[in-house]
Design an enzyme around this catalytic site. Structure first.
Site, PDB file in Angstrom:
ATOM      1  N   CYS A   1       0.852  -1.198   0.000  1.00  0.00           N
ATOM      2  CA  CYS A   1       0.000   0.000   0.000  1.00  0.00           C
ATOM      3  C   CYS A   1       0.882   1.240   0.000  1.00  0.00           C
ATOM      4  O   CYS A   1       1.555   1.522   0.994  1.00  0.00           O
ATOM      5  CB  CYS A   1      -0.897  -0.029   1.229  1.00  0.00           C
ATOM      6  SG  CYS A   1      -1.711   1.534   1.566  1.00  0.00           S
TER       7      CYS A   1
ATOM      8  N   CYS B   1       0.032   3.976   2.513  1.00  0.00           N
ATOM      9  CA  CYS B   1       0.366   3.610   3.891  1.00  0.00           C
ATOM     10  C   CYS B   1       1.874   3.723   4.127  1.00  0.00           C
ATOM     11  O   CYS B   1       2.319   4.177   5.174  1.00  0.00           O
ATOM     12  CB  CYS B   1      -0.045   2.172   4.190  1.00  0.00           C
ATOM     13  SG  CYS B   1      -1.741   1.763   3.800  1.00  0.00           S
ATOM     14  N   ASP B   2       2.653   3.270   3.156  1.00  0.00           N
ATOM     15  CA  ASP B   2       4.059   2.978   3.450  1.00  0.00           C
ATOM     16  C   ASP B   2       5.096   3.742   2.647  1.00  0.00           C
ATOM     17  O   ASP B   2       6.289   3.642   2.942  1.00  0.00           O
ATOM     18  CB  ASP B   2       4.306   1.470   3.262  1.00  0.00           C
ATOM     19  CG  ASP B   2       3.469   0.636   4.213  1.00  0.00           C
ATOM     20  OD1 ASP B   2       3.063   1.174   5.250  1.00  0.00           O
ATOM     21  OD2 ASP B   2       3.205  -0.534   3.916  1.00  0.00           O
TER      22      ASP B   2
END
Lengths: 184, 108
Positions: free
Chosen positions: A135, A138-139
């Site tokens: 993701c 997210c990351d």
């Protein structure tokens, strides 16, 4: 007979399940959506949607909230649970869930959607969270100034790759098929 | 019931000084996978009341904590016992995986 009886039970709360729920609710069917995670499914992962009719620009999760609100307005019920077994052999369909509920419905719609396919390569599982990610929103920030490889060829891979360029030093996309699956 | 959020100070106190058996989820608000996993922990913590602590760290608010454990992704659930890091789970984990890990590392 099960714990609760519905006219319609929909397994899955992504866009397909929610759309079916809107129709069910609108037709005054007692409708239940059983969904394992957050309502909205995989669309929740999309940061920006610019081609959904009627919406100029919206995030996937906001669009799904509107879908859910629409279903709510027609009295659709929701349960965050996981279906573990079904029995469609007789007229009243039976659905059992992980939380131990047993539901009965006159009709069932299975709209359980999809999940990203893993590569199943050595180290993929062990290094998840330590360099392997699924993701970008997210990351990506964790890879500031680093070289990143994106594997995949759909729109999602290209879009996530573009997002990662804001953080990474270099982004390489490995396309899985000759022509790629992207519409870009 | 929502998870208690830790910052750098409360993290030191609870994890190392009190040496509580606990798990800590490292998360961020914009992470959709985290939004799947956090509710699972919120439900589970009721089952483990008084035995295992359930905590939350926002990696944007407390960047140093995620760097300390070399985390390169969220969500990740870190397990601590007797003031020591024991194990972690990364990504979209379900209830069963968390229960198994608790049994394996915190209640052993």
């Amino acid at each position: 007979m099960g714990d609760v009886t519905y006219d319609l039970i929909i397994i899955g709360g992504g866009p397909a399940g929610l759309t079916a729920a809107i129709y069910g609710g609108r037709a005054k069917l007692r409708t239940l959506v059983i969904n394992k995670g957050t309502v909205g499914g995989l669309v929740n992962t999309t940061r920006e949607i610019v081609n959904y009719p009627g919406y100029g620009q919206i995030s996937g999760s906001d669009l799904m909230k509107d879908f859910k609100k629409h279903a709510d307005s027609f009295g659709v019920e929701f349960s965050r649970d996981e279906v573990v077994s079904v029995n469609f052999a007789q007229e009243d369909k039976i659905i059992c869930t992980k939380k131990g509920k047993e539901y009965t419905a006159k009709a069932v719609i299975v709209a359980c959607g999809s999940e990203p396919r893993l590569l199943n390569i050595p180290g993929e599982k062990r290094l998840q969270g330590s360099g392997v990610a699924y993701c970008a929103t997210c990351d990506a920030e964790f890879f500031e100034g680093e070289d990143v490889v994106v594997v995949g060829s759909g729109d999602q891979a290209i879009e996530e790759g573009m997002y990662i360029t804001k953080f990474a030093r270099k982004v390489t996309v490995i396309v899985l098929h000759d022509e790629g699956g992207s519409r870009l | 019931m929502s998870l208690e959020q830790l910052n750098a100070n409360s993290f030191e106190k609870i994890i190392y000084d009190n040496a509580e058996s606990c798990l800590v989820i490292f998360s961020r608000k914009s992470c959709h996978v985290c939004k799947e996993v956090v509710p699972v922990l919120e439900e589970l913590q009721l089952q483990y009341r008084d035995r295992v602590g359930f905590y939350y760290v926002d990696v944007e608010e407390d960047k140093n904590l995620s760097q300390r454990f070399s985390l390169k992704g969220v969500p990740q659930i870190l397990f601590f016992k007797d003031g020591e890091y024991q194990a972690k789970l990364a990504g979209a984990v379900d209830e069963d995986k968390v229960i198994d890990k608790i049994a394996e590392v915190l209640e052993s």
